[in-house]
Design an enzyme around this catalytic site. Structure first.
Site, short mmCIF file in Angstrom:
data_model
loop_
_atom_site.label_atom_id
_atom_site.label_comp_id
_atom_site.label_asym_id
_atom_site.label_seq_id
_atom_site.Cartn_x
_atom_site.Cartn_y
_atom_site.Cartn_z
N THR A 37 0.99 -1.21 -0.20
CA THR A 37 0.05 0.06 0.18
C THR A 37 0.83 1.15 0.02
O THR A 37 2.22 1.15 0.25
CB THR A 37 -0.87 0.14 1.15
OG1 THR A 37 -0.09 0.49 2.36
CG2 THR A 37 -1.50 -1.30 1.59
N ASP A 38 0.17 2.28 -0.34
CA ASP A 38 0.98 3.70 -0.07
C ASP A 38 0.87 3.80 1.40
O ASP A 38 0.39 3.20 2.18
CB ASP A 38 0.54 4.69 -0.89
CG ASP A 38 1.57 5.75 -0.98
OD1 ASP A 38 2.69 5.75 -0.18
OD2 ASP A 38 1.50 6.88 -1.69
N TRP A 39 1.49 4.78 1.94
CA TRP A 39 1.57 5.00 3.45
C TRP A 39 0.31 5.24 4.00
O TRP A 39 -0.51 6.11 3.76
CB TRP A 39 2.53 6.31 3.65
CG TRP A 39 2.76 6.87 5.12
CD1 TRP A 39 1.78 7.49 5.91
CD2 TRP A 39 3.82 6.80 5.67
NE1 TRP A 39 2.30 7.75 7.08
CE2 TRP A 39 3.68 7.40 7.06
CE3 TRP A 39 5.23 6.23 5.26
CZ2 TRP A 39 4.47 7.22 8.07
CZ3 TRP A 39 6.11 6.29 6.58
CH2 TRP A 39 5.78 6.73 7.77
N ALA A 40 -0.16 4.28 4.75
CA ALA A 40 -1.42 4.39 5.52
C ALA A 40 -2.69 4.33 4.55
O ALA A 40 -3.68 4.62 4.89
CB ALA A 40 -1.32 5.54 6.50
#
Ligand code: BGC
Length: 750
Positions: free
Chosen positions: A281-284
């Protein structure tokens, strides 16, 4: 006359077998067996641990607890080799199964030696220079123990308000595809298992560059046809180039956040392209599906992400926390978890992490090695675009005895590094001011008066002082632009004019009557029309990185000749955005005979201006079109020939032409091939870049150049939702940019 074959870009079109995968074919069965053996020993908690990526924090002891329990698969943002080894030791020697950690970092345009921002590198139209840059980045990053970078960023971006346009290769699908593949080759080297290779992570999958209004993180509305024709091809090329991992994007497209988009992550990436690496995933971005209103809580977010095809979660911990219950309730199948863990372990095996887990702790000489600095300088030279050069003010001649160096970017070692330069140190940057002094020695007097201390500085007194000093010089070199912080993630702008009092500065400098050479260092195309008018010459350098200064000094004094071309359309004013060359035609294209704002009669009749597609105030054209850039020399294109005027779908079209250097300097021209499908089952872009080549010629030299274009590359996703070449008429241009060149024609027949 020599014939040059431009074949490299065709390599992208080979059937789906990457170099890295090919090399691994033999080892794959062995690797798969190892994966299964390991998987069979793992508890559910250990499996979920592999799917968990944490950002480095605190001291080693703080992080060791989780790693020891097997609850961490990857750590990002750790760059100290001693700490990296210490963490790895906990994973290898103190956790039950001894599975190595994957150490990750955003190494986007260099690790320590910073190269020009990717948008600048794209302006080089030179895949080799881009590959070299990524190789240097990999060598430096791996020397401290980083084995995974979150790059290349290959979001096609057609809105310069979006700060992240700096991180990608601009507006064009083909250019982005070629450059992205080159970066992957550089990062991953000949084999992922080489300790100097780092796994690439093409991002952000997908459509993030179309963020509405250029506001970061914003929604996108990309219909499937546009997605397949414009935004997906660079990622498909990345998968073909053997990218080991992919990252999801923050945006929701037509209501579906990418991190929960099964169609993109499973059907397209794995199903159609056969990708068998890992998706992070991207950050969070898993937990952010709650803010999107796509998941009610962390549990639903975890369920949607994993079921959509995400393997690893970056920092939001919903997987480790929520998946045990979801599995118990049957909402996520253990088979899904196993698939995700297989993908993660596969990348770790391919990187050789089980055998080569540690890194030498004293390799400082690799960082900023002379060869790396030389490569960064070359990249900065090739990234600069000469946009204007009246009266051949450039290159500066020996008659120039005094130069004034002015502007907030002339001696800004931090700013020239640009966005995403986490590890580059400003102490290593060579600024234009220092490089110029170094280059000219005592032959030229250098007056330095910055005028403004930083790009947003509004201090008019400084402007007056700078103009007064500059009046004593033969030529004024004005270094303007934007600070690094004004582009990049979450740094969108609604106003693309030069910030602060920079416009006043250029005006005041022009008033001295001395020739002004404006050098722009920025993260995006800025609306510099007025300042360009006031300047005799304009050199657009983007943020050129550690060696920006020496590169620019060489260019200004003609030790190098500019060869960059715009990788994105430069608007005259921000209201023209989105503006890009490969647009579809309207039913009423402008004739250019329309009446513009200043010529409209008072009480003019409604239909008197021309009922076509244009702006009353901005007219028909951008400030600079895509693919545009001048040289100190001039080039003549002639004798364009097609191998045939009628071809079949399986044929290869060969286009040959003569390119002649008609000027005084040796120079490199980026020749471009554009094609238009005249009539389609759906409307088609007015032009699309299909090939390009850098051709270096001595004064008076003429070469015969050839482009080879398989007709299969004219395929697009048509009315029947199929990727196919449609029969009919095509137009073709061999040209120095996207707006010129003589139109030629060919047919594709049965
Ligand atoms: C960015 C990514 C980046 C990640 C890790 C995110 O905010 O969107 O491009 O790789 O952070 O730093």
């Amino acid at each position: 006359m020599k014939a040059i074959k431009i074949l490299s870009a065709c390599l992208l079109l080979l059937p789906f077998v990457s170099c890295t995968q090919k090399a691994n074919d033999k080892g794959d069965a062995v690797t798969e067996k190892k994966i299964e053996t390991l998987l069979s020993k793992m508890t559910l908690e250990e499996k979920l641990g592999q799917m968990n990526q944490v950002s480095s924090y605190g001291n080693i002891e703080d992080m060791s607890g989780l790693i020891r329990k097997g609850e961490v698969g990857s750590v990002l943002n750790e760059v100290d080799p001693v700490r990296i080894n210490a963490l790895q030791r906990v994973a290898m020697e103190e956790s039950r199964l001894g599975i190595p950690l994957l150490m990750a970092r955003d190494v986007v345009h260099g690790f320590k030696t910073i190269f020009p921002i990717p948008l600048g590198q794209a302006a080089s139209f030179d895949p080799q220079v881009v590959e070299d840059g990524a190789r240097v980045a990999a060598i430096e990053a791996s020397s401290v123990g980083i084995r995974w970078t979150f790059a290349p960023m290959i979001d096609v971006a057609r809105d310069p308000r979006w700060g992240r346009i700096a991180e990608g290769c601009g507006e064009d699908t083909y250019l982005t595809s070629v450059m992205g593949a080159a970066m992957i080759k550089g990062f991953q080297g000949d084999s992922l298992s080489n300790p100097t290779s780092i796994a690439a992570c093409p991002k952000h999958f997908v459509g993030y560059g179309a963020a509405e209004g250029g506001r970061d993180y914003n929604s996108t509305y990309i219909p499937e046809r546009r997605l397949r024709n414009v935004y997906l091809p660079p990622f498909e090329a990345a998968a073909k180039a053997g990218a080991a991992t992919f990252m999801t994007s923050f945006n929701d497209n037509d209501g579906i956040p990418s991190t929960g988009n099964k169609f993109i992550l499973k059907d397209v990436l794995r199903g159609e392209w056969g990708f068998d690496g890992m998706v992070v995933t991207d950050w969070a971005s898993a937990s952010e599906m709650i803010s999107h209103g796509f998941a009610a809580d962390p549990k639903e977010a975890a369920m949607k992400a994993v079921n959509a095809g995400v393997d690893m979660e970056m920092v939001s911990y919903t997987f480790v926390k929520e998946l045990p219950a979801l599995i118990k309730e049957g909402k996520v199948k253990e088979a899904t978890i196993n698939e995700a863990v297989r993908s993660i372990l596969r990348v770790k095996y391919r990187l050789g992490l089980f055998d080569n887990s540690y890194v030498g702790e004293k390799k400082a000489e690799i960082l900023y090695a002379p060869a790396h600095l030389a490569a960064a300088k070359q990249a900065a030279i090739e990234s600069a675009i000469l946009l204007k050069n009246d009266n051949e003010v450039l290159p500066l001649q020996s008659s120039v005895k005094t130069v004034a160096v002015v502007g907030p970017m002339a001696n800004a070692p931090y700013e020239q590094l640009g966005t995403w330069a986490f590890d580059g140190e400003k102490s290593q940057s060579v600024t234009p001011l220092n490089a110029i002094k170094d280059l000219v020695g005592d032959k030229v007097q250098v007056i330095y008066e910055p005028g403004l201390t930083y790009s947003r500085d509004k201090n008019k007194e400084g402007v007056v002082k700078a103009a007064a000093s500059a009046a004593r010089a033969d030529v004024i070199l004005a270094f303007v632009g934007e600070e690094a912080i004004l582009s990049g993630e979450a740094h969108s702008l609604a106003d693309l004019n030069l910030q602060g009092a920079q416009t006043e500065l250029i005006r005041a400098l022009a008033k001295t009557g001395k020739p002004v050479v404006m050098i722009v260092m920025a993260g995006r195309p800025l609306t510099i029309g007025e300042e360009a008018e006031f300047s005799s010459a304009v050199l657009y350098a983007f943020h050129p990185g550690t060696m920006g200064g020496p590169a620019l000094a060489d260019l200004l004094w003609g030790k190098s000749v500019p060869s960059g071309k715009t990788p994105v359309t430069f608007p005259k004013m921000v209201g023209q955005v989105p503006i890009y060359y490969a647009h579809n035609n309207t039913g009423r294209p402008a004739t250019r005979n329309e009446v513009l704002l200043d010529d409209i009669a008072v009480e003019a009749g409604q239909t008197s201006l021309g009922c076509t597609s244009f702006y009353l105030d901005a007219g028909f054209d951008p400030l600079y079109p895509f693919g545009y850039g001048l040289s100190y020399t001039t080039f003549k294109y002639s004798n364009v020939k097609l191998s045939s005027a009628s071809l079949k779908k399986e044929d290869i079209l060969t286009v040959t032409f003569d390119l002649e250097n008609t000027g005084k300097y040796e120079g490199t021209e980026v020749a471009q091939l554009y094609v238009q499908d005249k009539v389609g089952s759906v409307t088609r872009p007015v032009k699309e870049l299909k090939r390009f080549a850098r051709v270096t010629l001595k004064p008076g030299e003429k070469k015969n150049v050839s482009f080879e274009l398989p007709i299969s590359e004219l395929a697009f996703w048509n009315i029947d939702r199929m990727k196919t070449v449609e029969l009919g008429d095509f137009a073709l241009w061999v040209a120095p940019d996207s707006q010129t060149g003589e139109e030629m024609f060919f047919k594709v027949t049965d």
